[in-house]
Motif scaffolding. Sequence first.
Motif, PDB file in Angstrom:
ATOM      1  N   ARG A   1       8.526  -4.020 -11.735  1.00 32.04           N
ATOM      2  CA  ARG A   1       7.977  -4.134 -10.383  1.00 32.04           C
ATOM      3  C   ARG A   1       6.518  -4.554 -10.444  1.00 32.04           C
ATOM      4  NH1 ARG A   1       4.985  -1.209  -6.782  1.00 32.04           N
ATOM      5  NH2 ARG A   1       5.618  -1.268  -4.586  1.00 32.04           N
ATOM      6  N   LYS A   2       6.173  -5.564  -9.672  1.00 26.32           N
ATOM      7  CA  LYS A   2       4.782  -5.986  -9.581  1.00 26.32           C
ATOM      8  C   LYS A   2       3.985  -4.981  -8.744  1.00 26.32           C
ATOM      9  CE  LYS A   2       5.414 -11.000  -9.959  1.00 26.32           C
ATOM     10  NZ  LYS A   2       5.175 -12.311  -9.288  1.00 26.32           N
ATOM     11  N   GLY A   3       2.734  -4.770  -9.151  1.00 35.00           N
ATOM     12  CA  GLY A   3       1.856  -3.901  -8.376  1.00 35.00           C
ATOM     13  C   GLY A   3       1.099  -4.685  -7.320  1.00 35.00           C
ATOM     14  N   TRP A   4       0.261  -3.969  -6.569  1.00 35.22           N
ATOM     15  CA  TRP A   4      -0.461  -4.602  -5.474  1.00 35.22           C
ATOM     16  C   TRP A   4      -1.421  -5.675  -5.980  1.00 35.22           C
ATOM     17  CZ3 TRP A   4       1.402  -4.311  -0.899  1.00 35.22           C
ATOM     18  CH2 TRP A   4       2.104  -3.181  -0.489  1.00 35.22           C
ATOM     19  N   PHE A   5      -1.990  -5.504  -7.161  1.00 40.97           N
ATOM     20  CA  PHE A   5      -2.909  -6.513  -7.675  1.00 40.97           C
ATOM     21  C   PHE A   5      -2.173  -7.821  -7.957  1.00 40.97           C
ATOM     22  CE2 PHE A   5      -5.853  -3.028  -8.278  1.00 40.97           C
ATOM     23  CZ  PHE A   5      -7.089  -3.647  -8.120  1.00 40.97           C
ATOM     24  N   GLU A   6      -0.995  -7.735  -8.562  1.00 41.41           N
ATOM     25  CA  GLU A   6      -0.242  -8.963  -8.834  1.00 41.41           C
ATOM     26  C   GLU A   6       0.229  -9.622  -7.538  1.00 41.41           C
ATOM     27  OE1 GLU A   6       2.439  -9.175 -12.395  1.00 41.41           O
ATOM     28  OE2 GLU A   6       2.177  -6.990 -12.292  1.00 41.41           O
ATOM     29  N   VAL A  16       2.332  -0.260 -16.050  1.00 40.92           N
ATOM     30  CA  VAL A  16       2.735   1.003 -16.657  1.00 40.92           C
ATOM     31  C   VAL A  16       3.931   0.737 -17.568  1.00 40.92           C
ATOM     32  CG1 VAL A  16       3.615   3.322 -16.219  1.00 40.92           C
ATOM     33  CG2 VAL A  16       1.913   2.322 -14.686  1.00 40.92           C
ATOM     34  N   GLY A  17       3.805   1.154 -18.846  1.00 37.32           N
ATOM     35  CA  GLY A  17       4.863   0.917 -19.810  1.00 37.32           C
ATOM     36  C   GLY A  17       4.833  -0.461 -20.425  1.00 37.32           C
ATOM     37  N   GLY A  18       3.842  -1.278 -20.056  1.00 34.76           N
ATOM     38  CA  GLY A  18       3.761  -2.629 -20.593  1.00 34.76           C
ATOM     39  C   GLY A  18       2.796  -2.725 -21.764  1.00 34.76           C
ATOM     40  N   GLN A  19       2.978  -3.741 -22.583  1.00 34.40           N
ATOM     41  CA  GLN A  19       2.116  -3.964 -23.738  1.00 34.40           C
ATOM     42  C   GLN A  19       1.313  -5.258 -23.610  1.00 34.40           C
ATOM     43  OE1 GLN A  19       1.938  -1.612 -26.091  1.00 34.40           O
ATOM     44  NE2 GLN A  19       3.514  -0.424 -25.018  1.00 34.40           N
ATOM     45  N   GLN A  20       1.708  -6.106 -22.658  1.00 31.81           N
ATOM     46  CA  GLN A  20       1.092  -7.417 -22.533  1.00 31.81           C
ATOM     47  C   GLN A  20       0.081  -7.410 -21.386  1.00 31.81           C
ATOM     48  OE1 GLN A  20       1.667 -10.019 -24.570  1.00 31.81           O
ATOM     49  NE2 GLN A  20       0.095 -11.215 -23.525  1.00 31.81           N
ATOM     50  N   PRO A  21      -1.209  -7.677 -21.668  1.00 28.51           N
ATOM     51  CA  PRO A  21      -2.193  -7.759 -20.570  1.00 28.51           C
ATOM     52  C   PRO A  21      -1.874  -8.937 -19.648  1.00 28.51           C
ATOM     53  CG  PRO A  21      -3.283  -7.537 -22.704  1.00 28.51           C
ATOM     54  CD  PRO A  21      -1.852  -7.837 -22.980  1.00 28.51           C
ATOM     55  N   LEU A  22      -2.112  -8.751 -18.372  1.00 26.80           N
ATOM     56  CA  LEU A  22      -1.845  -9.773 -17.367  1.00 26.80           C
ATOM     57  C   LEU A  22      -3.146 -10.149 -16.669  1.00 26.80           C
ATOM     58  CD1 LEU A  22       1.363  -8.217 -15.772  1.00 26.80           C
ATOM     59  CD2 LEU A  22       1.267 -10.049 -17.457  1.00 26.80           C
ATOM     60  N   ARG A  23      -3.336 -11.436 -16.462  1.00 30.25           N
ATOM     61  CA  ARG A  23      -4.532 -11.928 -15.799  1.00 30.25           C
ATOM     62  C   ARG A  23      -4.270 -12.039 -14.299  1.00 30.25           C
ATOM     63  NH1 ARG A  23     -10.040 -12.668 -16.814  1.00 30.25           N
ATOM     64  NH2 ARG A  23     -10.833 -14.315 -15.456  1.00 30.25           N
ATOM     65  N   ASP A  61     -20.445   3.632 -12.283  1.00 29.65           N
ATOM     66  CA  ASP A  61     -20.302   2.220 -12.649  1.00 29.65           C
ATOM     67  C   ASP A  61     -19.363   1.489 -11.689  1.00 29.65           C
ATOM     68  OD1 ASP A  61     -18.189   3.712 -13.536  1.00 29.65           O
ATOM     69  OD2 ASP A  61     -18.296   3.069 -15.626  1.00 29.65           O
ATOM     70  N   LEU A  62     -18.320   2.189 -11.199  1.00 31.82           N
ATOM     71  CA  LEU A  62     -17.432   1.577 -10.217  1.00 31.82           C
ATOM     72  C   LEU A  62     -18.156   1.376  -8.885  1.00 31.82           C
ATOM     73  CD1 LEU A  62     -14.670   0.522  -9.396  1.00 31.82           C
ATOM     74  CD2 LEU A  62     -13.965   2.887  -8.919  1.00 31.82           C
ATOM     75  N   TRP A  63     -18.990   2.334  -8.533  1.00 30.81           N
ATOM     76  CA  TRP A  63     -19.792   2.219  -7.311  1.00 30.81           C
ATOM     77  C   TRP A  63     -20.646   0.958  -7.342  1.00 30.81           C
ATOM     78  CZ3 TRP A  63     -21.398   3.346  -2.537  1.00 30.81           C
ATOM     79  CH2 TRP A  63     -22.743   3.190  -2.211  1.00 30.81           C
ATOM     80  N   TYR A  64     -21.282   0.695  -8.468  1.00 28.34           N
ATOM     81  CA  TYR A  64     -22.134  -0.490  -8.566  1.00 28.34           C
ATOM     82  C   TYR A  64     -21.310  -1.774  -8.511  1.00 28.34           C
ATOM     83  CZ  TYR A  64     -26.028   2.575  -9.772  1.00 28.34           C
ATOM     84  OH  TYR A  64     -27.003   3.541  -9.731  1.00 28.34           O
ATOM     85  N   ARG A  65     -20.094  -1.725  -9.052  1.00 26.35           N
ATOM     86  CA  ARG A  65     -19.232  -2.901  -9.013  1.00 26.35           C
ATOM     87  C   ARG A  65     -18.737  -3.202  -7.600  1.00 26.35           C
ATOM     88  NH1 ARG A  65     -18.869  -6.697 -13.144  1.00 26.35           N
ATOM     89  NH2 ARG A  65     -19.179  -5.628 -15.133  1.00 26.35           N
ATOM     90  N   LEU A  87     -11.951  -0.306 -12.577  1.00 25.64           N
ATOM     91  CA  LEU A  87     -13.202  -0.846 -13.101  1.00 25.64           C
ATOM     92  C   LEU A  87     -12.937  -1.961 -14.101  1.00 25.64           C
ATOM     93  CD1 LEU A  87     -16.289  -0.685 -13.319  1.00 25.64           C
ATOM     94  CD2 LEU A  87     -15.980   1.051 -15.106  1.00 25.64           C
ATOM     95  N   ARG A  88     -11.914  -1.796 -14.956  1.00 26.17           N
ATOM     96  CA  ARG A  88     -11.609  -2.828 -15.944  1.00 26.17           C
ATOM     97  C   ARG A  88     -11.194  -4.131 -15.266  1.00 26.17           C
ATOM     98  NH1 ARG A  88      -6.626  -3.290 -20.290  1.00 26.17           N
ATOM     99  NH2 ARG A  88      -7.332  -5.262 -21.183  1.00 26.17           N
ATOM    100  N   ILE A  89     -10.389  -4.019 -14.226  1.00 18.62           N
ATOM    101  CA  ILE A  89      -9.950  -5.231 -13.519  1.00 18.62           C
ATOM    102  C   ILE A  89     -11.143  -5.936 -12.881  1.00 18.62           C
ATOM    103  CG2 ILE A  89      -8.518  -6.092 -11.634  1.00 18.62           C
ATOM    104  CD1 ILE A  89      -6.595  -3.826 -12.166  1.00 18.62           C
ATOM    105  N   LEU A  90     -12.053  -5.165 -12.297  1.00 21.59           N
ATOM    106  CA  LEU A  90     -13.229  -5.769 -11.692  1.00 21.59           C
ATOM    107  C   LEU A  90     -14.120  -6.429 -12.741  1.00 21.59           C
ATOM    108  CD1 LEU A  90     -14.177  -3.045  -9.059  1.00 21.59           C
ATOM    109  CD2 LEU A  90     -13.188  -5.287  -8.632  1.00 21.59           C
TER     110      LEU A  90
END
Length: 527
Positions: free
Chosen positions: A281-286, A321-328, A353-357, A310-313
């Motif tokens: 299932r795709k998440g909201w970001f995808e 979740v449960g995946g091994q392949q990073p997605l852009r 740090d998230l606040w500043y982003r 924060l990492r996505i930003l």
Amino acid sequence: MEKFQQVLLRVWREACRHIEIDQSTRTIATLLADDLPLAAVFVRRIHAERACLETVAAEQHDQRQTLGDGWRGCASAEIERLVEWCRQGEVVLCAATEPPPQSLRPAVPDEFPSDVLIGPLGDDDGTTGLLVFVAQPGKHFSGRHRALMGVLLEPFSVALDNDSRLREMAALREAAEADKRSLLTRLGRKKLGGDTIVGAQQGLRAVMQRVELVARSDAPVLLFGETGTGKEVVARAIHTRSARENGPIQRVNCGAIPPELIDAQLFGHEKGAFTGAEQTRKGWFERADGGTLFLDEIGELPPPAQVRLLRILQDGWLERVGGQQPLRVDVRIVAATHRDLAGMVAEGRFREDLWYRLAVFPIVLPPLRERQEDIPALAEHFAQRAATRFGLAPVSPTPDDMALLTAYDWPGNVRELGAVIDRAAILGEGQRLDVAAALGVQPPSRRPTAGASRESAEQASPVPGGSTEELLTLDDAMRRHIEAALHRSRGRIEGPYGAAQKLAINPHTLRARMRKLDIRWQQFRSE
């Protein structure tokens, strides 16, 4: 088949090149001019349920002869005989000197007294139409011409099937457009996604100026404002004014997702990642890739999810979740909150740090009590919307209505104003807006003036010798009190912040009284 290979190849190429069957028929007829003495080529669709033939494509060398509007009605028995003949799958030559077989009489064009070749078009699912070749005057079709038509039936059948699918898609698109127009009419909007920003030139002028400044960039935007001030409307305005306007915009209420599901909801999950994950299932970001993701109530996001956000930003990568392949993903973030995020950062409840982003470009939406100049326009807008939604005659607020609306404090802001106007329209039954009843107060026109005599005041008073203010019934007073508690608890009934605790009453008792008074907690729940 081999002797017709070259012409068949050219016919297939033209049949697949053009999406419109009339255009492909026109070019194919030109290609066949060297092999057949053609005066006209017709493709006719059989409508068995309507007992008629429709000419969907025609190419005629002699334009002085026509087929009228392209439709030919038939008797039910004629259509049945024609369909039965088509099932045999044979090409028939009807000579000009002989009458055509009875089963083919509806298909033979009377306008052309020449030789006619007729072949059935269709696939494994059944017959769909006819291919008709008409010979030039004075010339005749031969057995070779009949064999050539036999190999041409398949490409013409494909072209006719493609035309049927094209028509179906056009019909579905028209139906979807009709449904969209109907939905927009019920919502009182002019166009999809076109949330009307009432007050853009008055109370929200400063907000809209900042929207115009930031919209064309991809900078994250953080919207501050009390509940009901229109943060989602402003978020959509940022999206529609950006270079991503043709991309998707997705709204996620971070406070409405259970903590144990928030990762799967935002970032997606792989099949088998956890119990119940039966498929990927795709998440909201995808889902928002290439567009805008509106994260409402960002202050409710749990600390672990804050780290992953924060990492996505920072680099635009995520892992399901449960995946091994990073997605852009390429997503523009617009976040919103009614909380004091700076205070939460100081208390350690929100990552600094998230606040500043997120707070690259903050926009503060003023509460409705600070933009009273917008109340008349908003009330008129909601009144017209209510009339459309509820099928009532459109009515406008009166000066007395406006006096009541501007005197109210509006703790629920624009959302509360919209709900009050909806309630006033229903109570007014299309004759007027009963704003006083909707607010639960006495209208100004019924209050005695300061110079009124004691005698007139006593006559106006429902209590002999008492106050001139009209008393509410016990049920109305209880209703207002419960609604006030629900408003403060944002629709929550049980728990430490619920309405039941504020009213010092058992939750089950409170629910029973709400059912009796027809009070619905959903209208007080914050989005």
